[in-house]
Scaffold this active site. Structure first.
Site, PDB file in Angstrom:
ATOM      1  N   SER A 134       0.848  -1.196   0.000  1.00  0.00           N
ATOM      2  CA  SER A 134       0.000   0.000   0.000  1.00  0.00           C
ATOM      3  C   SER A 134       0.875   1.234   0.000  1.00  0.00           C
ATOM      4  O   SER A 134       1.987   1.221   0.539  1.00  0.00           O
ATOM      5  CB  SER A 134      -0.903   0.004   1.234  1.00  0.00           C
ATOM      6  OG  SER A 134      -1.593   1.248   1.367  1.00  0.00           O
ATOM      7  N   TYR A 147      -1.988  -0.311  10.383  1.00  0.00           N
ATOM      8  CA  TYR A 147      -2.095  -0.671   8.968  1.00  0.00           C
ATOM      9  C   TYR A 147      -0.860  -0.215   8.203  1.00  0.00           C
ATOM     10  O   TYR A 147      -0.237  -0.989   7.463  1.00  0.00           O
ATOM     11  CB  TYR A 147      -3.355  -0.051   8.361  1.00  0.00           C
ATOM     12  CG  TYR A 147      -3.534  -0.356   6.897  1.00  0.00           C
ATOM     13  CD1 TYR A 147      -4.010  -1.596   6.480  1.00  0.00           C
ATOM     14  CD2 TYR A 147      -3.244   0.592   5.918  1.00  0.00           C
ATOM     15  CE1 TYR A 147      -4.185  -1.891   5.144  1.00  0.00           C
ATOM     16  CE2 TYR A 147      -3.404   0.315   4.572  1.00  0.00           C
ATOM     17  CZ  TYR A 147      -3.880  -0.929   4.193  1.00  0.00           C
ATOM     18  OH  TYR A 147      -4.041  -1.217   2.846  1.00  0.00           O
ATOM     19  N   TYR A 414      27.008  10.500 -14.211  1.00  0.00           N
ATOM     20  CA  TYR A 414      25.963   9.565 -14.645  1.00  0.00           C
ATOM     21  C   TYR A 414      24.897   9.402 -13.557  1.00  0.00           C
ATOM     22  O   TYR A 414      23.695   9.475 -13.830  1.00  0.00           O
ATOM     23  CB  TYR A 414      26.574   8.212 -14.987  1.00  0.00           C
ATOM     24  CG  TYR A 414      25.585   7.245 -15.601  1.00  0.00           C
ATOM     25  CD1 TYR A 414      25.228   7.349 -16.939  1.00  0.00           C
ATOM     26  CD2 TYR A 414      25.002   6.244 -14.830  1.00  0.00           C
ATOM     27  CE1 TYR A 414      24.312   6.472 -17.498  1.00  0.00           C
ATOM     28  CE2 TYR A 414      24.085   5.359 -15.384  1.00  0.00           C
ATOM     29  CZ  TYR A 414      23.752   5.476 -16.720  1.00  0.00           C
ATOM     30  OH  TYR A 414      22.831   4.612 -17.275  1.00  0.00           O
TER      31      TYR A 414
END
Length: 528
Positions: A134, A147, A414
């Protein structure tokens, strides 16, 4: 041979979409959900060859009983989708009993761990585990302690299991959904815990996602086309995480947009796809993948693009040019407008390596060379492509790198250029989402490309050391990136925007001291 997929939480919104997705790709299904969920009735239309089982993932004894039952079926396990979860209670911290906190972890992390452990014992090389995480496990949310923490734990466990089991040929990945139109979200709205109209304004694409948009990404991660993807956690949130400023990401929406309620009709006809750096390596493989799908291509590179376009067919255009020459780029897009009239997909792949010089020896000119090609030219092509994209659509795929997530010394230029690409992707996604346009990054690890071979020949990289650092024990193929780019640009990825898909054999998931894989004298191929 028919493959078997075990799907937990199969009676829920995403779970039912997963059943449809895996059935469509010919898998035999084992649908798992809570007692009383009606999972058997939901599965019945798919045929008697599919199986269902009721269990509570918060009960380890029930999980053990499931695997005893499964073993009696004498069936292989090829895919496990850990999709079941206990949703957020949204209770204030001072009103959250420890029993509720523990119960959330029991279902959302202990259960998936036990299922993964037992599935992996029974898997052959080529097995895959995919977890439904999530965005709550990535971004803080008030009143969601249990949660959100459990989903963050699941994300971390995805990476650690991927690193541990790569040598067994088992891949482990996750998807981190944003707001999705599921019964869980409907209950949050019904109980007054979520204002969906306000939620839509916070999402650059301006809508909540559909369950099938999560299922399609989970299913792709489980497919052979993702054979070099492990330890990746893919944010599928309509661009939520890409937006970072006060105010709304999207103008107010009147009710639920049609694309939130049902999958739009499939697009017909060839797309017009522009791919830079397409003369060889990843760019050429990407060109072949889009050509295989019947799209019309515009291939651009310093050299090799004209030859490849001619090889692929007369409907394609190949141009050899330097993308750092602004006037040449302007002429390129004038020519595209005249011949094709539009661009549907833009793939920014052109890039150069830096000089591998220590910082004391690097000049501004050294930095400018790399940043001009890798960032400024990419921005220029993206900007001009947007002028030709049809209203309400279009996709930009930027090729990033693991070098931005974990910078390498002395590759300062880079790494800086690829970090810039990652954040430019997010900025574009946040800006263009309200126009119905998606922008994503595909980030390769070390690939067997001509450019990598050049670096090895020059003594700038140690291929044996690199293989030992990769959990999967070998470098990837250009085709691995091509498959990822093609998927990211497809309608199956319609809620994937402003985020990164790592295709790196587990490189970015490995944080241990020492080597990630064993002896590299005989690299293994787990692309079964």
């Amino acid at each position: 041979m028919t493959k078997l997929a075990i799907i937990t939480g199969a009676a829920g919104g995403i779970g039912q979409a997963l059943l449809a997705e895996f059935a469509e790709t010919g898998h035999r299904l084992v649908a798992v959900d809570l007692p009383g969920s009606g999972v058997a009735e939901i599965l019945a239309p798919y045929g008697a060859e599919h199986l269902s089982y009721e269990l509570d993932l918060g009960d380890e004894a029930q999980i053990a009983a499931f695997w005893s039952w499964f073993d009696a079926q004498n069936a292989p396990v090829d895919v496990l989708v850990n999709n079941a979860a206990l949703g957020p209670s949204m209770a204030p911290t001072l009103e959250t009993p420890l029993s509720d906190f523990r119960r959330t972890f029991q279902v959302n992390i202990y259960g998936p761990f036990a299922m993964a452990r037992e599935a992996a014992k029974r898997m052959q090389p080529g097995g895959v585990i995919v977890n439904t995480a999530s965005q709550a496990g990535v971004l803080g949310n008030p009143r969601r302690n249990a949660y959100a923490a459990s989903k963050a734990a699941l994300i971390s466990m995805t990476k650690s299991l991927a690193a541990e089991w790569a040598s067994k040929g088992i891949r482990v990945n996750a998807v981190a959904p944003g707001y999705i139109r599921t019964p869980m979200v409907a209950e949050l709205e019904r109980s007054g815990k979520a204002d969906l109209a306000l939620v839509r304004q916070r999402i650059p694409l301006g809508r909540i996602g559909r369950p099938d948009e999560i299922a399609s990404v989970l299913a792709w991660l489980a497919s052979p086309q993702a054979r070099y993807v492990t330890g990746s956690v893919v944010a599928v949130d309509g661009g939520w995480q890409a937006f970072n400023q006060p105010g709304h990401a999207h103008p107010p929406v009147d009710g639920a947009p049609p694309a939130e309620l049902a999958r739009p009709a499939a697009r017909e006809g060839a797309r017009v796809v522009l791919i830079t750096g397409s003369g060889r390596g990843i760019g050429a493989a990407t060109a072949r993948r889009f050509a295989k799908a019947g799209d019309s291509l515009i291939l651009v590179d310093r050299e090799g693009a004209e030859v490849l376009a001619a090889e692929l067919g007369p409907q394609h255009l190949g141009l050899n040019l330097d993308l750092t020459e602004d006037a040449a780029v302007e002429r390129l897009f004038a020519g595209i407008a005249a011949r094709f009239g539009r661009v549907d997909v833009m793939v920014n792949n052109a890039a150069v390596a830096d000089q591998f010089k220590p910082a004391f020896e690097q000049s501004g000119e050294d930095l400018a060379r790399t940043l001009e090609v890798n960032v400024t030219a990419a921005f220029h092509c993206a900007r001009e492509s947007l002028r030709l994209m049809p209203a309400g659509g279009g996709v930009i795929v930027n090729i990033g790198s693991i070098n931005s997530f974990l910078p390498f010394a002395p590759r300062h230029a880079y790494g800086a250029s690829k970090a810039a690409i990652d954040v430019m992707t997010r900025c574009l996604a946040a800006e263009l989402g309200p126009e119905g346009r998606r922008v994503v990054t595909v980030a390769p690890g070390y690939m067997r490309t001509p450019a990598t071979a050049d670096l090895e020949a020059q003594g700038r990289i140690d291929i044996k050391a690199i293989r030992r650092r990769i959990p999967m024990g070998d470098m990837g193929r250009p085709e691995d990136i091509a498959d990822a780019v093609w998927f990211a640009a497809s309608e199956k990825a319609s809620y994937f925007s402003g985020a990164i898909l790592y295709v790196d054999g587990g490189w970015t998931s490995f944080g241990n001291a020492g080597v990630a894989s064993g002896d590299d004298s005989d690299p293994q191929d787990f692309s079964l």
